[in-house]
Design a protein around this motif. Structure first.
Motif, PDB file in Angstrom:
ATOM      1  N   ARG A 190      -9.443 -13.152   3.528  1.00 25.52           N
ATOM      2  CA  ARG A 190      -7.994 -13.225   3.301  1.00 25.52           C
ATOM      3  C   ARG A 190      -7.668 -13.219   1.812  1.00 25.52           C
ATOM      4  O   ARG A 190      -6.742 -12.536   1.371  1.00 25.52           O
ATOM      5  N   GLN A 191      -8.438 -13.958   1.032  1.00 29.76           N
ATOM      6  CA  GLN A 191      -8.185 -14.005  -0.411  1.00 29.76           C
ATOM      7  C   GLN A 191      -8.356 -12.636  -1.057  1.00 29.76           C
ATOM      8  O   GLN A 191      -7.684 -12.322  -2.036  1.00 29.76           O
ATOM      9  N   ARG A 192      -9.255 -11.816  -0.509  1.00 26.97           N
ATOM     10  CA  ARG A 192      -9.465 -10.472  -1.065  1.00 26.97           C
ATOM     11  C   ARG A 192      -8.328  -9.523  -0.712  1.00 26.97           C
ATOM     12  O   ARG A 192      -8.151  -8.498  -1.372  1.00 26.97           O
ATOM     13  N   LEU A 193      -7.569  -9.838   0.350  1.00 31.80           N
ATOM     14  CA  LEU A 193      -6.508  -8.948   0.827  1.00 31.80           C
ATOM     15  C   LEU A 193      -5.104  -9.442   0.519  1.00 31.80           C
ATOM     16  O   LEU A 193      -4.200  -8.631   0.305  1.00 31.80           O
ATOM     17  N   ASP A 194      -4.901 -10.744   0.499  1.00 32.70           N
ATOM     18  CA  ASP A 194      -3.564 -11.313   0.402  1.00 32.70           C
ATOM     19  C   ASP A 194      -2.919 -11.032  -0.952  1.00 32.70           C
ATOM     20  O   ASP A 194      -3.518 -11.265  -2.004  1.00 32.70           O
ATOM     21  N   HIS A 195      -1.701 -10.531  -0.912  1.00 37.03           N
ATOM     22  CA  HIS A 195      -0.907 -10.184  -2.099  1.00 37.03           C
ATOM     23  C   HIS A 195      -1.649  -9.213  -3.022  1.00 37.03           C
ATOM     24  O   HIS A 195      -1.585  -9.324  -4.242  1.00 37.03           O
ATOM     25  N   GLN A 196      -2.324  -8.269  -2.405  1.00 38.91           N
ATOM     26  CA  GLN A 196      -3.035  -7.231  -3.141  1.00 38.91           C
ATOM     27  C   GLN A 196      -2.401  -5.870  -2.847  1.00 38.91           C
ATOM     28  O   GLN A 196      -1.694  -5.695  -1.852  1.00 38.91           O
ATOM     29  N   HIS A 211       0.846  -1.201   0.000  1.00 34.56           N
ATOM     30  CA  HIS A 211       0.000   0.000   0.000  1.00 34.56           C
ATOM     31  C   HIS A 211       0.873   1.240   0.000  1.00 34.56           C
ATOM     32  O   HIS A 211       2.097   1.170   0.129  1.00 34.56           O
ATOM     33  N   THR A 212       0.238   2.367  -0.123  1.00 36.47           N
ATOM     34  CA  THR A 212       0.848   3.671   0.119  1.00 36.47           C
ATOM     35  C   THR A 212      -0.023   4.338   1.174  1.00 36.47           C
ATOM     36  O   THR A 212      -1.147   3.881   1.440  1.00 36.47           O
ATOM     37  N   LEU A 213       0.468   5.408   1.748  1.00 34.34           N
ATOM     38  CA  LEU A 213      -0.342   6.111   2.738  1.00 34.34           C
ATOM     39  C   LEU A 213       0.078   7.567   2.787  1.00 34.34           C
ATOM     40  O   LEU A 213       1.275   7.872   2.811  1.00 34.34           O
ATOM     41  N   ASP A 214      -0.894   8.456   2.778  1.00 32.71           N
ATOM     42  CA  ASP A 214      -0.654   9.889   2.875  1.00 32.71           C
ATOM     43  C   ASP A 214      -0.627  10.247   4.365  1.00 32.71           C
ATOM     44  O   ASP A 214      -1.643  10.153   5.045  1.00 32.71           O
ATOM     45  N   ARG A 215       0.561  10.609   4.858  1.00 32.05           N
ATOM     46  CA  ARG A 215       0.731  10.896   6.287  1.00 32.05           C
ATOM     47  C   ARG A 215       1.430  12.229   6.487  1.00 32.05           C
ATOM     48  O   ARG A 215       2.052  12.758   5.575  1.00 32.05           O
ATOM     49  N   LYS A 216       1.365  12.723   7.704  1.00 32.14           N
ATOM     50  CA  LYS A 216       2.027  13.974   8.043  1.00 32.14           C
ATOM     51  C   LYS A 216       3.441  13.743   8.575  1.00 32.14           C
ATOM     52  O   LYS A 216       4.210  14.683   8.721  1.00 32.14           O
ATOM     53  N   ILE A 217       3.781  12.495   8.865  1.00 30.44           N
ATOM     54  CA  ILE A 217       5.106  12.132   9.358  1.00 30.44           C
ATOM     55  C   ILE A 217       5.573  10.923   8.549  1.00 30.44           C
ATOM     56  O   ILE A 217       4.747  10.180   8.025  1.00 30.44           O
ATOM     57  N   GLU A 218       6.861  10.730   8.444  1.00 29.15           N
ATOM     58  CA  GLU A 218       7.401   9.636   7.629  1.00 29.15           C
ATOM     59  C   GLU A 218       6.764   9.659   6.229  1.00 29.15           C
ATOM     60  O   GLU A 218       6.385   8.637   5.673  1.00 29.15           O
ATOM     61  N   THR A 219       6.661  10.851   5.675  1.00 32.58           N
ATOM     62  CA  THR A 219       5.928  11.042   4.432  1.00 32.58           C
ATOM     63  C   THR A 219       6.556  10.342   3.231  1.00 32.58           C
ATOM     64  O   THR A 219       5.839   9.735   2.442  1.00 32.58           O
ATOM     65  N   ALA A 220       7.858  10.407   3.086  1.00 32.63           N
ATOM     66  CA  ALA A 220       8.501   9.817   1.896  1.00 32.63           C
ATOM     67  C   ALA A 220       8.355   8.305   1.891  1.00 32.63           C
ATOM     68  O   ALA A 220       7.968   7.708   0.879  1.00 32.63           O
ATOM     69  N   SER A 221       8.652   7.664   2.998  1.00 39.86           N
ATOM     70  CA  SER A 221       8.572   6.204   3.025  1.00 39.86           C
ATOM     71  C   SER A 221       7.132   5.716   2.954  1.00 39.86           C
ATOM     72  O   SER A 221       6.854   4.662   2.377  1.00 39.86           O
ATOM     73  N   SER A 222       6.197   6.467   3.497  1.00 40.71           N
ATOM     74  CA  SER A 222       4.792   6.063   3.455  1.00 40.71           C
ATOM     75  C   SER A 222       4.189   6.263   2.071  1.00 40.71           C
ATOM     76  O   SER A 222       3.299   5.518   1.675  1.00 40.71           O
ATOM     77  N   ALA A 223       4.644   7.276   1.352  1.00 42.40           N
ATOM     78  CA  ALA A 223       4.099   7.561   0.024  1.00 42.40           C
ATOM     79  C   ALA A 223       4.563   6.547  -1.017  1.00 42.40           C
ATOM     80  O   ALA A 223       3.880   6.325  -2.010  1.00 42.40           O
ATOM     81  N   ARG A 224       5.736   5.933  -0.788  1.00 40.23           N
ATOM     82  CA  ARG A 224       6.229   4.905  -1.713  1.00 40.23           C
ATOM     83  C   ARG A 224       5.446   3.615  -1.500  1.00 40.23           C
ATOM     84  O   ARG A 224       5.004   3.310  -0.392  1.00 40.23           O
TER      85      ARG A 224
END
Length: 122
Positions: free
Chosen positions: A65-71, A15-28
């Motif tokens: 699990r099938q809907r989430l795993d390796h997605q 996944h990616t995540l838009d955060r206010k901290i650790e922004t670079a690593s979370s955005a990748r």
């Protein structure tokens, strides 16, 4: 007497995540191994001796699990932002759609020590 049964599961996802901290690593795009535990509760059925057949819970969790795993979690529209909180809600709702009323859903990432628990009445 009231009982609580639980079943654990796991999945790997990115996944990616838009955060206010650790922004670079979370955005990748990055991934985690997620663990989960679902609990159901209630009285024991006198005829079967069970609150619920754990095979039914395992089958429903396998579908989730099938809907989430390796997605790529960003691509799951019902999830929203791929936070631990939203994953708990997603699992709770998916089980509800399978006619399983979970009283607790926990999702955690053992490798970094994060955990979220959603509790509902049993």
């Amino acid at each position: 007497m009231k009982f609580e049964l639980s079943q654990r599961f796991f999945f790997d996802a990115a996944h990616t995540l838009d955060r206010k901290i650790e922004t670079a690593s979370s955005a990748r795009i990055h991934g985690h191994t997620y663990s989960g535990e679902v609990a159901v509760g209630g009285a024991r059925d006198p005829a079967s001796g069970m609150v619920m057949d754990l095979g039914l819970l395992r089958a429903a969790l396998d579908q989730v699990r099938q809907r989430l795993d390796h997605q790529f979690l960003d691509d799951i529209p019902e999830l929203g932002a791929p936070t631990l909180e939203n994953l708990c809600v997603y699992v709770m709702n998916a089980l509800k759609s399978a006619q399983i009323d979970a009283c607790r859903v926990s999702i955690w990432r053992e490798g970094i020590g994060d955990r979220c628990t959603l509790t509902a009445s049993c």
